[in-house]
Design an enzyme around this catalytic site. Structure first.
Site, PDB file in Angstrom:
ATOM      1  CG  HIS A 188     -39.081  94.114  84.913  1.00 34.09           C
ATOM      2  ND1 HIS A 188     -39.742  93.410  85.767  1.00 34.09           N
ATOM      3  CD2 HIS A 188     -38.883  95.160  85.827  1.00 34.09           C
ATOM      4  CE1 HIS A 188     -40.083  94.038  87.119  1.00 34.09           C
ATOM      5  NE2 HIS A 188     -39.384  95.121  87.097  1.00 34.09           N
ATOM      6  CD  GLU A 429     -25.515  79.707 103.500  1.00 39.86           C
ATOM      7  OE1 GLU A 429     -25.276  79.738 102.472  1.00 39.86           O
ATOM      8  OE2 GLU A 429     -26.746  80.191 103.945  1.00 39.86           O
ATOM      9  CG  ASP A 453     -22.467  82.196 101.039  1.00 40.59           C
ATOM     10  OD1 ASP A 453     -21.645  82.979 100.875  1.00 40.59           O
ATOM     11  OD2 ASP A 453     -23.667  82.110 101.022  1.00 40.59           O
ATOM     12  CB  CYS A 500     -29.395  73.884  97.741  1.00 39.08           C
ATOM     13  SG  CYS A 500     -28.866  74.986  99.172  1.00 39.08           S
TER      14      CYS A 500
HETATM   15  C1  PEP Z   1     -24.844  78.924  98.720  1.00 34.45           C
HETATM   16  O1  PEP Z   1     -24.398  79.674  99.485  1.00 34.45           O
HETATM   17  O2  PEP Z   1     -24.350  77.890  98.424  1.00 34.45           O
HETATM   18  C2  PEP Z   1     -26.296  78.925  98.472  1.00 34.45           C
HETATM   19  C3  PEP Z   1     -26.911  78.145  97.939  1.00 34.45           C
HETATM   20  O3  PEP Z   1     -26.733  80.224  98.756  1.00 34.45           O
HETATM   21  P1  PEP Z   1     -26.535  81.721  97.713  1.00 34.45           P
HETATM   22  O4  PEP Z   1     -26.007  81.289  96.580  1.00 34.45           O
HETATM   23  O5  PEP Z   1     -27.812  82.294  97.463  1.00 34.45           O
HETATM   24  O6  PEP Z   1     -25.822  82.295  98.865  1.00 34.45           O
HETATM   25 MG    MG Z   2     -25.402  80.980 100.566  1.00 32.45          MG
END
Ligand code: PEP
Ligand code: MG
Length: 542
Positions: A188, A429, A453, A500
């Site tokens: 935390h 992904e 990913d 993202c």
């Molecule tokens: C990704 O895989 O690019 C993603 C945004 O998800 P995470 O990093 O949470 O696996």
């Molecule tokens: Mg991911």
């Protein structure tokens, strides 16, 4: 001069005098007593006072850093009433006839060691909490005052481990940085520190007895090192870096409120990635247009039971309400692989990244999925919420998800509970999702490309394996072509596509993404203004 390395919890650079905390932990004296009842009543009185203090700390934290972070003080209140802990203290006072402070100190140490040696990371992180409440009880027993963080001069805090109640009381204008010997990135304290924007290092092997109050220190969160008694040359370099950072920051600040538009008029959305309700403060501070990825699995981490529908509903509602009509894309549970949660009992897998994770768990354990979906649909009434499903590989998965969503809607209708139907999108992904993105586009409202990913699966490189860092190349042509293909397929169906994954914040690629027609980039809050600057400097039709 002494240079030590640790782990950086928050990047930044600071120079200033040191304050050393937690030095006097072991100075509680053992005193023989004759009246055990008197000690027990002193202990009860100190317990009552501690509970009152924790309640006001909870209220302060609730206002300043949000419900999720304030919850730590509720944990402290529970620990303060823990029967095993109290029985051990009572027993020691009565059988050994010792003063209450001493019984609390010894019991606190015993419990601290017990928690610190546990395998489970969540339980390990509780060791600091036990120490925190024991110190509080001792202070209240001896009448000692807490360190007055409000009246001190701006300083670098050096400590064995900072307790959450210490960090939350700190006035961030007075704290230049903190450096601790212990602590984990998931504790935390680290979470609060990141939220408070304090440059911070953990796991630094400092000998606290050698560090003097008022000694100068440079804390360099970029290089993960602290330098005590730095030379004038190092101080001068640090001052220069601080000014540079400030200038960069000031320049970026001028971009707030401006459109994300290239020189030749192409507009793109810039949203933020967050992991907790508390991070929304950063989203607003950096003027993001919305939230492009709320990693909801963080609600499931750092605890030992599933979050209830009500807890989730409150968290999602708070985020959408705070974002006041701006888009909030909440990704459903992406547990497994690098994000392990003990109470899910996932079992050991040879290949967890390619294993039982994310949507696969949700489709197999429908109860968990439905609880989350109910909370999401209910929260949708309060703002602009979209749902995003992770790790999709097929059309069938989407159809199965939709039939579960239908069941949830019927159940909510049956229960007479109000809800709205959010837009639904998917993460792209996996290479499979890329290759069938033409078919998937017709089924969903949007795509968001998870390049972290996608790179792992396309290049067959474990993203967690440090030895492969040199091979992990998200700029690989294969990835770039995949992004282009996904965007084209989305557009053919009139849908939007964003990125993202971390690559979305890669400023070397911003112009290329714009050329490909990417509609949205969702990045860490600290990258929002930098990405906006890159967009405004781009000219895509040249
Ligand atoms: C990704 O895989 O690019 C993603 C945004 O998800 P995470 O990093 O949470 O696996
Ligand atoms: Mg991911």
């Amino acid at each position: 001069m002494q240079k030590l390395s640790g782990k950086s919890v928050y990047r930044g650079i600071a120079l200033g005098p040191v304050i050393v905390l937690n030095k006097n932990d072991e100075q509680v004296k053992r005193i023989k007593i004759t009246d055990a009842d008197l000690e027990l009543s002193k202990l009860a009185e100190a317990g009552k006072k501690s509970a009152e203090q924790l309640q006001s700390l909870y209220e302060k934290a609730l206002k300043e850093v949000g419900e999720a972070s304030a919850a730590i003080f509720e944990v402290h209140q529970m620990l303060l009433e823990d029967e095993d802990y109290l029985d051990a203290i009572h027993n020691m006072i009565q059988t050994e006839m010792v003063n209450a402070e001493y019984a609390v100190a010894v019991t606190g140490d015993n419990f601290y060691n017990m928690f610190a040696n546990m395998e489970d990371d969540y339980m390990k992180a509780r060791a600091a909490d036990i120490k925190d409440i024991s110190n509080r009880l001792i202070r209240n027993l001896t009448g000692e005052k807490e360190v007055d963080f409000a009246s001190m001069e701006p300083s670098v805090i050096v400590a064995d481990d900072l307790t959450p109640s210490e960090t939350v009381q700190m006035d961030k204008d007075k704290i230049l940085a903190f450096v601790t010997v212990h602590g984990s990135t998931n504790s935390h304290t680290s979470i609060l520190a990141r939220m408070m924007n304090i440059p911070a290092l953990i796991g630094v092997p400092v000998n606290l007895n050698e560090i003097q109050f008022g000694m100068q220190a440079v804390v360099d969160g970029f290089n993960a090192e602290v330098i005590f008694e730095p030379t004038e040359e190092i101080c001068a370099a640090a001052r220069k870096k601080i000014i540079e950072e400030q200038e960069k920051h000031n320049l970026l600040e001028t971009l707030k409120g401006k459109e994300n538009i290239t020189k030749d008029g192409k507009v793109i959305e810039v949203y933020a990635n967050i992991g907790s309700v508390g991070d929304v403060g950063y989203v607003l501070e950096n003027d993001a247009g919305g939230i492009g990825l709320f990693r909801s699995e963080f609600l499931y981490l750092g605890r030992n039971i599933h979050p209830t529908e009500e807890e989730q509903f409150q968290a999602y509602r708070q985020v959408v309400q705070t974002m006041a009509g701006k888009k909030v894309i909440i990704r459903t549970l992406d547990i497994g692989a690098d994000k392990q949660v003990d109470y899910f009992n996932l079992g050991k897998e040879d290949n967890p990244a390619m294993g039982y994770r994310a949507i696969r768990i949700c489709l197999k354990e429908k109860g968990i999925f439905k609880t989350q979906l109910r909370a999401l649909l209910r929260a949708s009434v309060f703002g602009n919420l979209s749902i995003m499903y992770p790790m999709i590989t097929s059309v069938e998965e989407i159809k199965e998800i939709y039939s579960i969503v239908d069941e949830v809607r019927e159940e909510l209708d049956g229960d007479g509970i109000p809800y709205d139907m959010p837009e639904q999108g998917i993460m792209i992904e996996t290479p499979a999702a890329v290759m069938i993105s033409d078919e998937l586009a017709g089924l969903v409202d949007f795509f968001s490309i998870g390049t972290n990913d996608l790179t792992q699966y396309t290049l067959a490189i474990d993203r967690q394996n440090e030895r492969l860092d040199d091979f992990y190349n998200p700029h690989h042509k294969a990835i770039m072509r995949m992004i282009k293909m996904v965007v084209e397929n989305a557009h053919k169906c009139g849908k939007w596509a964003g990125i993202c994954g971390e690559l979305g914040a890669d400023l070397e690629l911003t112009e290329e993404f714009l050329r490909m027609g990417v509609d949205e980039l969702s990045v860490a809050p600290s990258m929002i203004l930098k990405v906006r600057k890159a967009i405004r400097e781009s000219e895509i039709r040249k």
